[in-house]
Design a protein around this motif. Structure first.
Motif, short mmCIF file in Angstrom:
data_model
loop_
_atom_site.label_atom_id
_atom_site.label_comp_id
_atom_site.label_asym_id
_atom_site.label_seq_id
_atom_site.Cartn_x
_atom_site.Cartn_y
_atom_site.Cartn_z
N HIS A 35 0.86 -0.84 -0.29
CA HIS A 35 0.40 -0.18 0.38
C HIS A 35 0.59 1.27 -0.27
O HIS A 35 0.04 1.81 -0.63
N GLU A 36 1.93 1.25 0.48
CA GLU A 36 2.93 2.57 1.11
C GLU A 36 3.58 3.22 -0.26
O GLU A 36 3.65 4.13 -0.97
N LEU A 37 3.80 1.49 -0.86
CA LEU A 37 4.06 1.87 -2.50
C LEU A 37 3.38 2.55 -3.28
O LEU A 37 3.84 3.10 -4.09
N LEU A 38 2.13 1.96 -3.22
CA LEU A 38 1.40 2.24 -4.00
C LEU A 38 0.53 3.78 -3.95
O LEU A 38 -0.01 4.17 -5.18
N ASP A 39 0.93 4.12 -2.82
CA ASP A 39 -0.02 5.16 -2.14
C ASP A 39 1.12 6.35 -1.97
O ASP A 39 1.05 7.81 -2.03
N THR A 40 2.51 5.79 -2.85
CA THR A 40 3.60 6.74 -3.35
C THR A 40 4.01 7.75 -4.48
O THR A 40 4.08 8.21 -4.91
N GLU A 41 3.93 6.41 -5.61
CA GLU A 41 4.35 6.10 -6.87
C GLU A 41 3.01 7.01 -7.60
O GLU A 41 1.65 6.42 -6.79
N LEU A 42 3.00 7.64 -8.21
CA LEU A 42 2.29 8.52 -9.30
C LEU A 42 1.74 7.94 -10.40
O LEU A 42 0.95 7.96 -11.63
N VAL A 43 2.15 6.91 -11.08
CA VAL A 43 2.86 6.37 -12.43
C VAL A 43 3.02 5.06 -12.31
O VAL A 43 4.49 4.70 -11.99
N GLY A 44 2.02 3.90 -13.36
CA GLY A 44 2.67 2.42 -13.65
C GLY A 44 2.34 2.16 -14.92
O GLY A 44 2.06 2.81 -15.71
N HIS A 45 2.92 0.61 -15.19
CA HIS A 45 2.81 0.45 -16.31
C HIS A 45 1.24 -0.77 -16.62
O HIS A 45 1.60 -1.82 -15.90
N LEU A 46 1.34 -0.44 -17.62
CA LEU A 46 0.00 -1.57 -18.35
C LEU A 46 0.40 -2.68 -19.06
O LEU A 46 1.21 -2.16 -20.28
N ALA A 47 0.14 -3.31 -18.57
CA ALA A 47 1.01 -4.29 -20.61
C ALA A 47 -0.08 -5.05 -20.69
O ALA A 47 -1.00 -5.89 -19.29
N VAL A 48 -0.30 -5.30 -21.79
CA VAL A 48 -1.73 -6.53 -22.73
C VAL A 48 -0.99 -6.46 -23.87
O VAL A 48 -0.29 -6.04 -24.49
N VAL A 49 -1.44 -8.15 -24.12
CA VAL A 49 -1.45 -8.25 -25.90
C VAL A 49 -2.58 -7.99 -26.22
O VAL A 49 -3.69 -8.52 -25.89
N ALA A 50 -2.26 -6.94 -27.48
CA ALA A 50 -3.65 -6.16 -28.87
C ALA A 50 -2.87 -6.78 -29.97
O ALA A 50 -2.11 -6.31 -30.16
N GLY A 51 -3.61 -7.16 -29.73
CA GLY A 51 -3.92 -7.77 -31.88
C GLY A 51 -2.31 -9.02 -31.71
O GLY A 51 -2.27 -8.52 -33.11
N GLY A 52 -2.52 -9.56 -30.55
CA GLY A 52 -1.04 -10.90 -30.82
C GLY A 52 -0.10 -9.77 -30.66
O GLY A 52 1.08 -10.28 -30.55
N VAL A 53 0.27 -8.51 -30.16
CA VAL A 53 2.01 -7.49 -29.90
C VAL A 53 1.21 -7.27 -28.82
O VAL A 53 0.61 -6.66 -27.89
N PRO A 54 2.42 -7.31 -28.05
CA PRO A 54 2.52 -7.08 -26.45
C PRO A 54 2.71 -5.59 -26.42
O PRO A 54 4.03 -5.27 -27.60
#
Length: 241
Positions: A35-54
């Protein structure tokens, strides 16, 4: 995938479905550390495979209770397509706390905290979307919502609020100085230690159309003068499941 939600009064989470294989001693299941990590950082990275491409995209986020809250445009975007298709995604957050200078490049390292959440994005129900969007805005710019106009109907219609449950999470961290001991064979005359990384907000810069002499608003002054992390968003402000 683990679906057990830990008690908010406990200091640890259930053992994650995925485990750290490289340096497993750096894995932690301390829920408060997460929780401390998530409450102090402002940016994360979302990853998904879209159309067969990461695809990986940096995004602002907020922790609201036991969810990570994100937002996107209803006009498109891989995140919304992943939500509608219930495609598995991963969301990663990292804090770099310092560089660790050892007496060899091989043994040098970083002090850090990182977490990866895996699961399926789900839309926040329409009745709860405004509160979730306000929580996200207040996480990124605390107090700003009270200083500006409300969202227009077309702006609300163009925005989709998504959330990812903190059920399947792996967290890894390192702290402390370089590994060393008196009998390690290294030349101890060479300096070793840690260079901590500190961040702060600089003086605000007004936009070109802001009239000269316009007072800096309280939300900006509070942000640029505070020396402690923002308050945690707890379960009381979490959109209902």
């Amino acid at each position: 995938m683990s679906t057990t939600t830990p008690s908010p009064t406990s200091g640890t989470a259930p053992a994650p479905a995925r485990r750290i294989r490289r340096l497993p001693d750096r894995e932690t299941v301390d829920r408060f550390a997460l929780h401390e990590l998530l409450d102090t950082e402002l940016v994360g990275h979302l990853a998904v495979v879209a159309g067969g491409v990461p695809v990986v995209v940096p995004m602002g986020f907020a922790r609201v209770g036991e969810h990570v809250v994100l937002h996107g445009s209803t006009g498109g975007g891989f995140a919304l397509r992943a939500a509608s298709a219930r495609t598995p995604v991963a969301f990663a957050v990292t804090a770099l706390d310092g560089l660790v200078y050892a007496r060899s490049l091989f043994d040098s390292s970083m002090n850090y905290r990182s977490a990866t959440v895996q699961g399926v994005l789900e839309p926040v129900p329409e009745a709860e979307a405004d509160a979730a969007l306000l929580a996200l805005s207040d996480r990124l710019m605390p107090g700003r919502a009270a200083e500006v106009r409300g969202m227009r109907r077309k702006e609300v219609a163009a925005t989709r609020v998504l959330r990812l449950a903190l059920d399947d999470v792996v967290m890894k961290q390192r702290s402390g100085g370089p590994s060393e001991d008196e009998g390690d064979g290294e030349d101890h005359a060479a300096w070793a230690g840690v260079v901590p990384l500190e961040r702060r907000w600089a003086a605000p810069i007004a936009s070109g159309l802001t009239p000269p002499g316009t007072p800096v608003p309280e939300s900006v002054r509070a942000l640029t003068t505070r020396d402690s992390p923002p308050a945690t968003l707890d379960e009381a402000s979490e959109p209902a499941a």
